[in-house]
Design a protein around this motif. Structure first.
Motif, PDB file in Angstrom:
ATOM      1  N   ARG A 150       0.823  -1.224   0.000  1.00 34.69           N
ATOM      2  CA  ARG A 150       0.000   0.000   0.000  1.00 34.69           C
ATOM      3  C   ARG A 150       0.859   1.277   0.000  1.00 34.69           C
ATOM      4  N   LEU A 151       1.916   1.282  -0.830  1.00 31.23           N
ATOM      5  CA  LEU A 151       2.740   2.487  -0.989  1.00 31.23           C
ATOM      6  C   LEU A 151       1.956   3.515  -1.810  1.00 31.23           C
ATOM      7  N   ALA A 152       1.798   4.704  -1.269  1.00 35.16           N
ATOM      8  CA  ALA A 152       1.041   5.742  -1.988  1.00 35.16           C
ATOM      9  C   ALA A 152       1.538   7.126  -1.613  1.00 35.16           C
ATOM     10  N   VAL A 153       1.687   7.974  -2.627  1.00 38.02           N
ATOM     11  CA  VAL A 153       2.014   9.388  -2.423  1.00 38.02           C
ATOM     12  C   VAL A 153       0.867  10.199  -3.037  1.00 38.02           C
ATOM     13  N   VAL A 185       5.054  -5.270  -6.623  1.00 36.87           N
ATOM     14  CA  VAL A 185       5.180  -3.922  -7.175  1.00 36.87           C
ATOM     15  C   VAL A 185       4.423  -3.846  -8.503  1.00 36.87           C
ATOM     16  N   GLN A 186       3.578  -2.822  -8.634  1.00 39.14           N
ATOM     17  CA  GLN A 186       2.878  -2.636  -9.908  1.00 39.14           C
ATOM     18  C   GLN A 186       3.899  -2.453 -11.029  1.00 39.14           C
ATOM     19  N   GLU A 187       3.599  -3.090 -12.166  1.00 38.10           N
ATOM     20  CA  GLU A 187       4.579  -3.145 -13.263  1.00 38.10           C
ATOM     21  C   GLU A 187       5.162  -1.766 -13.603  1.00 38.10           C
ATOM     22  N   ARG A 188       4.303  -0.749 -13.617  1.00 33.55           N
ATOM     23  CA  ARG A 188       4.791   0.577 -14.036  1.00 33.55           C
ATOM     24  C   ARG A 188       5.807   1.150 -13.052  1.00 33.55           C
ATOM     25  N   ASN A 189       5.838   0.621 -11.812  1.00 36.62           N
ATOM     26  CA  ASN A 189       6.766   1.141 -10.805  1.00 36.62           C
ATOM     27  C   ASN A 189       8.037   0.302 -10.655  1.00 36.62           C
ATOM     28  N   PRO A 239      10.726   0.084 -12.551  1.00 39.57           N
ATOM     29  CA  PRO A 239      11.980   0.837 -12.728  1.00 39.57           C
ATOM     30  C   PRO A 239      12.352   1.673 -11.502  1.00 39.57           C
ATOM     31  N   LEU A 240      11.331   2.236 -10.827  1.00 48.71           N
ATOM     32  CA  LEU A 240      11.592   3.006  -9.604  1.00 48.71           C
ATOM     33  C   LEU A 240      12.255   2.099  -8.553  1.00 48.71           C
ATOM     34  N   PHE A 241      11.705   0.917  -8.342  1.00 45.73           N
ATOM     35  CA  PHE A 241      12.268   0.008  -7.334  1.00 45.73           C
ATOM     36  C   PHE A 241      13.646  -0.507  -7.766  1.00 45.73           C
ATOM     37  N   GLN A 242      13.823  -0.782  -9.045  1.00 45.18           N
ATOM     38  CA  GLN A 242      15.140  -1.233  -9.505  1.00 45.18           C
ATOM     39  C   GLN A 242      16.201  -0.172  -9.222  1.00 45.18           C
ATOM     40  N   PHE A 285       2.040  15.536  -4.926  1.00 42.68           N
ATOM     41  CA  PHE A 285       3.389  15.513  -4.354  1.00 42.68           C
ATOM     42  C   PHE A 285       4.297  14.467  -5.009  1.00 42.68           C
ATOM     43  N   ARG A 286       3.788  13.784  -6.045  1.00 41.89           N
ATOM     44  CA  ARG A 286       4.618  12.766  -6.703  1.00 41.89           C
ATOM     45  C   ARG A 286       5.760  13.424  -7.457  1.00 41.89           C
ATOM     46  N   ARG A 287       6.908  12.790  -7.403  1.00 38.86           N
ATOM     47  CA  ARG A 287       8.113  13.259  -8.105  1.00 38.86           C
ATOM     48  C   ARG A 287       8.517  14.673  -7.707  1.00 38.86           C
ATOM     49  N   THR A 288       8.142  15.083  -6.502  1.00 40.36           N
ATOM     50  CA  THR A 288       8.514  16.441  -6.072  1.00 40.36           C
ATOM     51  C   THR A 288       9.566  16.432  -4.976  1.00 40.36           C
ATOM     52  N   ALA A 289       9.608  15.386  -4.146  1.00 45.88           N
ATOM     53  CA  ALA A 289      10.487  15.444  -2.973  1.00 45.88           C
ATOM     54  C   ALA A 289      10.990  14.058  -2.566  1.00 45.88           C
ATOM     55  N   ALA A 290      11.095  13.153  -3.533  1.00 44.30           N
ATOM     56  CA  ALA A 290      11.581  11.794  -3.245  1.00 44.30           C
ATOM     57  C   ALA A 290      10.802  11.153  -2.097  1.00 44.30           C
ATOM     58  N   LEU A 291       9.483  11.389  -2.070  1.00 42.73           N
ATOM     59  CA  LEU A 291       8.684  10.828  -0.972  1.00 42.73           C
ATOM     60  C   LEU A 291       8.541   9.326  -1.109  1.00 42.73           C
ATOM     61  N   GLY A 292       8.350   8.838  -2.337  1.00 35.30           N
ATOM     62  CA  GLY A 292       8.272   7.389  -2.542  1.00 35.30           C
ATOM     63  C   GLY A 292       9.564   6.730  -2.088  1.00 35.30           C
ATOM     64  N   ALA A 293      10.701   7.299  -2.505  1.00 31.31           N
ATOM     65  CA  ALA A 293      12.002   6.751  -2.118  1.00 31.31           C
ATOM     66  C   ALA A 293      12.193   6.821  -0.600  1.00 31.31           C
ATOM     67  N   GLY A 294      11.756   7.924   0.009  1.00 28.39           N
ATOM     68  CA  GLY A 294      11.896   8.066   1.470  1.00 28.39           C
ATOM     69  C   GLY A 294      11.044   7.059   2.218  1.00 28.39           C
TER      70      GLY A 294
HETATM   71  C1  LIG Z   1       4.823   5.020  -6.918  1.00 27.00           C
HETATM   72  C2  LIG Z   1       4.822   6.319  -6.090  1.00 27.00           C
HETATM   73  C3  LIG Z   1       4.601   5.966  -4.635  1.00 27.00           C
HETATM   74  C4  LIG Z   1       6.183   7.018  -6.262  1.00 27.00           C
HETATM   75  O1  LIG Z   1       6.199   8.140  -5.392  1.00 27.00           O
HETATM   76  P1  LIG Z   1       7.093   9.449  -5.733  1.00 27.00           P
HETATM   77  O2  LIG Z   1       7.097  10.281  -4.507  1.00 27.00           O
HETATM   78  O3  LIG Z   1       6.623  10.066  -6.994  1.00 27.00           O
HETATM   79  O4  LIG Z   1       8.525   8.801  -5.989  1.00 27.00           O
HETATM   80  P2  LIG Z   1       9.930   9.541  -5.890  1.00 27.00           P
HETATM   81  O5  LIG Z   1       9.768  11.005  -6.153  1.00 27.00           O
HETATM   82  O6  LIG Z   1      10.562   9.138  -4.613  1.00 27.00           O
HETATM   83  O7  LIG Z   1      10.700   8.845  -7.065  1.00 27.00           O
HETATM   84  C5  LIG Z   1      12.049   8.485  -6.894  1.00 27.00           C
HETATM   85  C6  LIG Z   1      12.702   8.429  -8.237  1.00 27.00           C
HETATM   86  O8  LIG Z   1      12.078   7.489  -9.076  1.00 27.00           O
HETATM   87  C7  LIG Z   1      11.549   8.127 -10.226  1.00 27.00           C
HETATM   88  N1  LIG Z   1      10.261   7.512 -10.407  1.00 27.00           N
HETATM   89  C8  LIG Z   1       9.149   7.719  -9.694  1.00 27.00           C
HETATM   90  N2  LIG Z   1       8.158   6.941 -10.155  1.00 27.00           N
HETATM   91  C9  LIG Z   1       8.687   6.242 -11.187  1.00 27.00           C
HETATM   92  C10 LIG Z   1       8.188   5.288 -12.069  1.00 27.00           C
HETATM   93  N3  LIG Z   1       6.925   4.865 -11.990  1.00 27.00           N
HETATM   94  N4  LIG Z   1       9.006   4.780 -13.010  1.00 27.00           N
HETATM   95  C11 LIG Z   1      10.276   5.189 -13.100  1.00 27.00           C
HETATM   96  N5  LIG Z   1      10.828   6.089 -12.278  1.00 27.00           N
HETATM   97  C12 LIG Z   1      10.032   6.610 -11.353  1.00 27.00           C
HETATM   98  C13 LIG Z   1      11.459   9.577  -9.910  1.00 27.00           C
HETATM   99  O9  LIG Z   1      11.613  10.371 -11.081  1.00 27.00           O
HETATM  100  C14 LIG Z   1      12.613   9.739  -8.968  1.00 27.00           C
HETATM  101  O10 LIG Z   1      13.810   9.838  -9.687  1.00 27.00           O
HETATM  102  P3  LIG Z   1      14.706  11.163  -9.551  1.00 27.00           P
HETATM  103  O11 LIG Z   1      15.054  11.252  -8.100  1.00 27.00           O
HETATM  104  O12 LIG Z   1      15.866  10.882 -10.428  1.00 27.00           O
HETATM  105  O13 LIG Z   1      13.795  12.251 -10.019  1.00 27.00           O
HETATM  106  C15 LIG Z   1       3.700   7.289  -6.582  1.00 27.00           C
HETATM  107  O14 LIG Z   1       3.859   7.493  -7.967  1.00 27.00           O
HETATM  108  C16 LIG Z   1       2.271   6.789  -6.313  1.00 27.00           C
HETATM  109  O15 LIG Z   1       1.742   6.969  -5.217  1.00 27.00           O
HETATM  110  N6  LIG Z   1       1.623   6.155  -7.312  1.00 27.00           N
HETATM  111  C17 LIG Z   1       0.256   5.690  -7.152  1.00 27.00           C
HETATM  112  C18 LIG Z   1       0.162   4.565  -6.176  1.00 27.00           C
HETATM  113  C19 LIG Z   1       0.906   3.338  -6.634  1.00 27.00           C
HETATM  114  O16 LIG Z   1       1.039   3.054  -7.808  1.00 27.00           O
HETATM  115  N7  LIG Z   1       1.318   2.566  -5.653  1.00 27.00           N
HETATM  116  C20 LIG Z   1       1.828   1.253  -5.874  1.00 27.00           C
HETATM  117  C21 LIG Z   1       3.304   1.221  -5.790  1.00 27.00           C
HETATM  118  S1  LIG Z   1       3.846  -0.433  -6.192  1.00 27.00           S
END
Ligand SMILES: CC(C)(COP(=O)(O)OP(=O)(O)OC[C@H]1O[C@@H](n2cnc3c(N)ncnc32)[C@H](O)[C@@H]1OP(=O)(O)O)[C@@H](O)C(=O)NCCC(=O)NCCS
Length: 181
Positions: free
Chosen positions: A91-94, A128-132, A134-137, A98-107
């Motif tokens: 249940r990771l959600a931003v 992890v949802q497929e679209r995410n 690359p973020l986790f990798q 605020f997405r992509r604004t402050a590294a909240l997902g990474a934090g």
């Molecule tokens: C997935 C989610 C939590 C990411 O949160 P976020 O705060 O935007 O993530 P961050 O800003 O910490 O991203 C970290 C880095 O990954 C990149 N990134 C973020 N989402 C990405 C994605 N889907 N694919 C590739 N790169 C991604 C960002 O550009 C950032 O890189 P940078 O530091 O070089 O700019 C957010 O997009 C979200 O809530 N999505 C909807 C809910 C969801 O899908 N949840 C299920 C997760 S499995």
């Protein structure tokens, strides 16, 4: 008198920590509902499940004048009762603004894995949802398998614990900063 338009307030920093107070936990639940029910439509109107009874909620808080203001991100972690040492995040959600604004997902991922590491985690996994993926990798997670969950493509992924040193004070957590526009 002429009133100048004022740009909307944008917090410069955020705290990511265990959600310890009642309002933080309520706001985490509300954000989850907003993202997984209203926005993504994965669940009808309630995304809670049995895991919530023992999971630890984590929140990302925006700040106003240095004080915690609102929950703008969340994730939960839990240890599998039958397999001590195995922890999961879910249940990771931003909040969308605020997405992509402050590294909240990474934090949130950092606090999730590092706090579990300090509690004896030897294996940390998530679906992890497929679209995410690359973020986790990019954050030192490896894909172990592709799976279908809730009618959507996911990957079973595992964190490299070497990249997540144990965090012993997750009630305090860490601070992230708004990226330059
Ligand atoms: C997935 C989610 C939590 C990411 O949160 P976020 O705060 O935007 O993530 P961050 O800003 O910490 O991203 C970290 C880095 O990954 C990149 N990134 C973020 N989402 C990405 C994605 N889907 N694919 C590739 N790169 C991604 C960002 O550009 C950032 O890189 P940078 O530091 O070089 O700019 C957010 O997009 C979200 O809530 N999505 C909807 C809910 C969801 O899908 N949840 C299920 C997760 S499995």
């Amino acid at each position: 008198m002429i009133l100048e338009p004022v740009a909307p307030y944008r917090p410069s920093h955020f705290r990511v920590k265990f959600a310890t107070s009642a309002w933080e936990r309520r706001a985490c639940a509300a954000l989850r509902r907003q993202v997984f029910c209203a926005e993504q439509g994965i669940f009808a109107d309630d995304d809670r499940d049995a895991i919530d009874a023992h999971a630890i909620p984590i929140c990302a808080l925006s700040t106003l004048g240095g004080d915690a203001d609102a929950v703008v991100g969340t994730v939960r972690i839990h240890e599998v009762a039958e397999r001590p040492g195995e922890w999961w995040g879910s249940r990771l959600a931003v909040a969308s603004a605020f997405r992509r604004t402050a590294a909240l997902g990474a934090g949130l991922i950092q606090v999730a894995v590092s706090s579990a590491h300090a509690r004896g985690c030897t294996r940390f996994r998530a679906h992890v949802q497929e679209r995410n993926v690359p973020l986790f990798q990019a954050l030192h997670w490896a894909s172990l398998d592709a799976v279908d969950l809730h009618g959507r493509s996911h990957h079973l992924m595992q964190a490299d614990l070497a990249a997540y040193p144990p965090m012993h004070d997750p009630e305090h957590g860490l601070v992230t900063f708004r990226k330059a526009a």
